[in-house]
Structure formats: structure tokens, C-alpha cells
Motif scaffolding. Sequence first.
Motif, PDB file in Angstrom:
ATOM      1  N   GLU A  90       0.836  -1.211   0.000  1.00 43.20           N
ATOM      2  CA  GLU A  90       0.000   0.000   0.000  1.00 43.20           C
ATOM      3  C   GLU A  90       0.862   1.249   0.000  1.00 43.20           C
ATOM      4  OE1 GLU A  90      -3.543   2.009   2.743  1.00 43.20           O
ATOM      5  OE2 GLU A  90      -2.876  -0.067   3.115  1.00 43.20           O
ATOM      6  N   ARG A  91       1.962   1.195   0.743  1.00 46.14           N
ATOM      7  CA  ARG A  91       2.872   2.330   0.781  1.00 46.14           C
ATOM      8  C   ARG A  91       3.529   2.542  -0.590  1.00 46.14           C
ATOM      9  NH1 ARG A  91       7.572   2.095   5.187  1.00 46.14           N
ATOM     10  NH2 ARG A  91       5.715   1.583   6.442  1.00 46.14           N
ATOM     11  N   LEU A  92       3.874   1.452  -1.280  1.00 45.68           N
ATOM     12  CA  LEU A  92       4.500   1.566  -2.594  1.00 45.68           C
ATOM     13  C   LEU A  92       3.523   2.071  -3.643  1.00 45.68           C
ATOM     14  CD1 LEU A  92       6.699  -1.671  -2.686  1.00 45.68           C
ATOM     15  CD2 LEU A  92       7.404   0.668  -2.178  1.00 45.68           C
ATOM     16  N   ARG A  93       2.242   1.734  -3.498  1.00 43.50           N
ATOM     17  CA  ARG A  93       1.241   2.252  -4.440  1.00 43.50           C
ATOM     18  C   ARG A  93       1.073   3.757  -4.283  1.00 43.50           C
ATOM     19  NH1 ARG A  93      -1.644  -2.744  -3.614  1.00 43.50           N
ATOM     20  NH2 ARG A  93      -2.732  -1.807  -1.838  1.00 43.50           N
TER      21      ARG A  93
ATOM     22  N   ARG B 102       3.397   5.880  -3.008  1.00 47.76           N
ATOM     23  CA  ARG B 102       4.644   6.545  -3.419  1.00 47.76           C
ATOM     24  C   ARG B 102       5.546   5.533  -4.110  1.00 47.76           C
ATOM     25  NH1 ARG B 102       6.959   9.133   1.934  1.00 47.76           N
ATOM     26  NH2 ARG B 102       6.266   7.103   2.721  1.00 47.76           N
ATOM     27  N   PRO B 103       5.275   5.261  -5.383  1.00 46.24           N
ATOM     28  CA  PRO B 103       6.062   4.229  -6.076  1.00 46.24           C
ATOM     29  C   PRO B 103       7.515   4.650  -6.255  1.00 46.24           C
ATOM     30  CG  PRO B 103       4.605   5.385  -7.611  1.00 46.24           C
ATOM     31  CD  PRO B 103       4.236   5.859  -6.245  1.00 46.24           C
ATOM     32  N   PRO B 104       8.461   3.799  -5.855  1.00 47.97           N
ATOM     33  CA  PRO B 104       9.882   4.127  -6.042  1.00 47.97           C
ATOM     34  C   PRO B 104      10.336   3.768  -7.450  1.00 47.97           C
ATOM     35  CG  PRO B 104       9.671   2.043  -4.917  1.00 47.97           C
ATOM     36  CD  PRO B 104       8.265   2.528  -5.146  1.00 47.97           C
ATOM     37  N   ALA B 105      11.553   4.143  -7.758  1.00 47.97           N
ATOM     38  CA  ALA B 105      12.133   3.758  -9.043  1.00 47.97           C
ATOM     39  C   ALA B 105      12.425   2.254  -9.031  1.00 47.97           C
ATOM     40  CB  ALA B 105      13.419   4.548  -9.293  1.00 47.97           C
ATOM     41  N   THR B 106      12.153   1.617 -10.175  1.00 48.09           N
ATOM     42  CA  THR B 106      12.376   0.179 -10.308  1.00 48.09           C
ATOM     43  C   THR B 106      13.624  -0.072 -11.143  1.00 48.09           C
ATOM     44  OG1 THR B 106       9.999  -0.238 -10.168  1.00 48.09           O
ATOM     45  CG2 THR B 106      11.376  -2.012 -11.020  1.00 48.09           C
ATOM     46  N   VAL B 107      14.500  -0.928 -10.637  1.00 42.19           N
ATOM     47  CA  VAL B 107      15.727  -1.249 -11.352  1.00 42.19           C
ATOM     48  C   VAL B 107      15.694  -2.731 -11.710  1.00 42.19           C
ATOM     49  CG1 VAL B 107      17.074   0.551 -10.229  1.00 42.19           C
ATOM     50  CG2 VAL B 107      16.941  -1.704  -9.176  1.00 42.19           C
ATOM     51  N   PRO B 108      16.329  -3.115 -12.816  1.00 38.51           N
ATOM     52  CA  PRO B 108      16.316  -4.533 -13.213  1.00 38.51           C
ATOM     53  C   PRO B 108      17.143  -5.399 -12.268  1.00 38.51           C
ATOM     54  CG  PRO B 108      17.735  -3.255 -14.661  1.00 38.51           C
ATOM     55  CD  PRO B 108      17.037  -2.268 -13.792  1.00 38.51           C
ATOM     56  N   GLY B 109      16.782  -6.666 -12.217  1.00 34.86           N
ATOM     57  CA  GLY B 109      17.550  -7.611 -11.412  1.00 34.86           C
ATOM     58  C   GLY B 109      16.760  -8.174 -10.243  1.00 34.86           C
TER      59      GLY B 109
ATOM     60  N   LEU C 175      13.264  -2.000   4.344  1.00 29.29           N
ATOM     61  CA  LEU C 175      12.668  -0.694   4.626  1.00 29.29           C
ATOM     62  C   LEU C 175      13.738   0.400   4.628  1.00 29.29           C
ATOM     63  CD1 LEU C 175      10.269  -1.759   7.528  1.00 29.29           C
ATOM     64  CD2 LEU C 175       9.687  -1.425   5.116  1.00 29.29           C
ATOM     65  N   HIS C 176      14.903   0.081   5.167  1.00 27.29           N
ATOM     66  CA  HIS C 176      16.003   1.035   5.220  1.00 27.29           C
ATOM     67  C   HIS C 176      16.458   1.402   3.813  1.00 27.29           C
ATOM     68  CE1 HIS C 176      18.772   3.083   7.853  1.00 27.29           C
ATOM     69  NE2 HIS C 176      19.815   2.664   7.148  1.00 27.29           N
ATOM     70  N   ASN C 177      16.539   0.438   2.929  1.00 28.92           N
ATOM     71  CA  ASN C 177      16.954   0.688   1.558  1.00 28.92           C
ATOM     72  C   ASN C 177      15.939   1.559   0.824  1.00 28.92           C
ATOM     73  OD1 ASN C 177      18.591   0.370  -0.788  1.00 28.92           O
ATOM     74  ND2 ASN C 177      17.222  -1.269  -1.497  1.00 28.92           N
ATOM     75  N   LEU C 178      14.646   1.261   1.019  1.00 29.74           N
ATOM     76  CA  LEU C 178      13.606   2.053   0.363  1.00 29.74           C
ATOM     77  C   LEU C 178      13.590   3.493   0.876  1.00 29.74           C
ATOM     78  CD1 LEU C 178      10.597  -0.444   0.214  1.00 29.74           C
ATOM     79  CD2 LEU C 178      11.784   0.595  -1.722  1.00 29.74           C
ATOM     80  N   GLU C 179      13.793   3.633   2.175  1.00 30.46           N
ATOM     81  CA  GLU C 179      13.727   4.966   2.773  1.00 30.46           C
ATOM     82  C   GLU C 179      14.848   5.880   2.287  1.00 30.46           C
ATOM     83  OE1 GLU C 179      13.796   7.044   7.233  1.00 30.46           O
ATOM     84  OE2 GLU C 179      13.778   4.853   7.003  1.00 30.46           O
ATOM     85  N   HIS C 180      16.037   5.306   2.096  1.00 28.94           N
ATOM     86  CA  HIS C 180      17.186   6.158   1.770  1.00 28.94           C
ATOM     87  C   HIS C 180      17.542   6.157   0.283  1.00 28.94           C
ATOM     88  CE1 HIS C 180      18.253   7.083   5.945  1.00 28.94           C
ATOM     89  NE2 HIS C 180      17.896   5.841   6.231  1.00 28.94           N
TER      90      HIS C 180
ATOM     91  N   ILE D 252      13.728   0.009  -5.929  1.00 30.54           N
ATOM     92  CA  ILE D 252      13.372  -1.370  -5.639  1.00 30.54           C
ATOM     93  C   ILE D 252      13.648  -2.206  -6.880  1.00 30.54           C
ATOM     94  CG2 ILE D 252      10.945  -1.245  -6.400  1.00 30.54           C
ATOM     95  CD1 ILE D 252      10.279  -2.906  -3.871  1.00 30.54           C
ATOM     96  N   HIS D 253      14.068  -3.443  -6.673  1.00 28.80           N
ATOM     97  CA  HIS D 253      14.381  -4.318  -7.799  1.00 28.80           C
ATOM     98  C   HIS D 253      13.108  -4.910  -8.405  1.00 28.80           C
ATOM     99  CE1 HIS D 253      18.398  -3.989  -6.119  1.00 28.80           C
ATOM    100  NE2 HIS D 253      18.891  -4.594  -7.181  1.00 28.80           N
ATOM    101  N   GLU D 254      13.259  -5.380  -9.642  1.00 24.77           N
ATOM    102  CA  GLU D 254      12.121  -6.006 -10.324  1.00 24.77           C
ATOM    103  C   GLU D 254      11.607  -7.217  -9.551  1.00 24.77           C
ATOM    104  OE1 GLU D 254      12.903  -5.049 -15.053  1.00 24.77           O
ATOM    105  OE2 GLU D 254      13.746  -6.866 -14.154  1.00 24.77           O
TER     106      GLU D 254
END
Length: 304
Positions: free
Chosen positions: A143-146, A148-155, A172-177, A181-183
Motif C-alpha cells: 500500500e505504501r509503494l502504491r 509513493r512508487p519508487p524507481a524500479t531497477v532490473p535484477g 525498509l532502510h533501503n527504500l527509505e534512503h 526497488i528491484h524487479e
Amino acid sequence: MPADEHSPYFRRRNGPSIRATINWLLMVSVFILVLSFKSSSALASAYGIAVTGTMIVDTILAFIVIQGLWQWNKPTSILFLSTFLIIDLLFLSSNSLKIPHGGWLPLVVGTVLFLVMTTWIKGKQLLARYLDERRVLFEDLEERLRDRPPATVPGTAIYMARNVHGVPQVLLHNLEHNHVIHEKVIVLTIVTREEPYVEEAQRVKIRSFGDSGNFYRVKLYFGFQEEQDVRRALQLCCHEGLDINQKTVSFFIGSERLSFRRKSPMPKWRRSLFSFLTHNSSSAIEYFKIPVERVIELGIRIEL
């Protein structure tokens, strides 16, 4: 059928390096004892206290077994404990005169080991409670990603997690900073069962989350006698329909930095000891045989 311990998936966890370390520690300890006491007769006092103390511990453990596992009735269990415990205490009291003459050694060693073990257990309980209080479910994360969708990277990214429920703090730490997010995201948890070996058919459990189908919870089950080799176990995921290219996958591991509140439940004298034990504990990268070149460590500050 029991697992084949000669199979690459079922190698024993206690490798030569661990056995060698223990043997070296034992050898050094024996040298120190011999040089300190100078003769085997001088060690008799320490030996007597150690043996009688072990007898008492064995009696208490036997009581726990007959009560918890064998389900004896309480009067019989207490009678058993009392009979042997009285004999053991008599032996211990008769040997107590030897404490000033070397009997203090096993008491000191036992006390130090007890403090180290209980400090480690207490600290791990506080750490588990800290993580549980901040646990985020996959549904809440989606729900949080919907919103505020982050950038998606391949892999593919694999996030190591202690708990079998919720999203790990390192994700969560990776998304926050980093706001990426990976595919394909895999949350990986290692579960050690109370049995020596786990059959290959029961090694892997995979569950997908969300409508996008790019979130997976993977649980790897190992017996306590098995080497917990993540690289080899992940190969089984391909047979379960989850394709993982181990040459390109990224492993995200949280590097925890501990600090303590002024009103922390852990006593002050134990805080430094637990920090020391945590700092010198074995690395998850080495323990789980994770390829070092594919690991990304993220620092996480934890205040207990």
C-alpha cells in the motif's frame, strides 16, 4: 528416508575450521592449567568441585526431561530429584573445603560462561522485541509503494531476514534512503529445525505476495547438523518455479549498530558485554556461505 549426509546439500555444519578452533582453545587452556597448578595432584581440588557440580546439573536436567518429555507425575518427579539431589549436595558440601585450594577454578569458569550465555540470550530477546515492534507486513508495504512508487531497477534482490513474518528492516532502510526497488524482491529466512537433517523435498518453501508478483518470501529449512549453505539451497528454488540467477543477484544484509537507552531493560554492566559479543559474532556472510562479491551491507542503528 533420512537425508544423505554425503550429498552436497546435506554436509555437516561443524566444519574443520570450527573443530580446529575449539581444539586450539582446549590445548591452550590445558597448558595454562598445567603451568598454573604444576601437577595433577594440585588439580584434584578443582576436579572434585567440577565433578560434583556437574552431577547436580545433570540431576536438574534429568528432572526437566522426565517432567517435560516423559510426562511423569509430579510426586514421582520430585521424589526422584530429591533423592539424587541430596546425595549430590552432600558430595558438594564435602568438597567445599577444597574451594580455597583450587576448587574456585571451575566455579569461576562456570560463572563467567553463565553470565556470557545469559547476556547473549537477554540481548537477543531485546533485539527481537525491538524488531517485532517495528514490523511491517507485506500488505502495508504494498500500500505504501502504491501511494509513493519508487524507481524500479532490473535484477533480483535477496533480503536476509531473521523473522518469518513481516518485512525486514534492511528492505525498509533501503527504500527509505535509496528510493529504489528491484524487479524481483526475495525475502529470505533461514530456519533451523530441531532435527539433525531435513529432507530435500522439505528444504524450500516459497510464497508470493501482491498483484505484481515480484515479491517472494522464501524459507530455507536446515537441520542442526547440516551446513547452512545458501548458495546450494537456492538452486532448489529453480525446481520450485522461482528462477534465481546467482551470478547477478544482490544480497542485502543489515549491519546492525547497537546503542542503549538510558532506561534500557538491560543492566549497565551487561551492555558492554553484549556489544562486545555482537561485534565479535560470526558474520552471516561466512556462516551462510553467501558469495561476498554479491553482498551489499546497509548500516542500521538500533537503540535497545
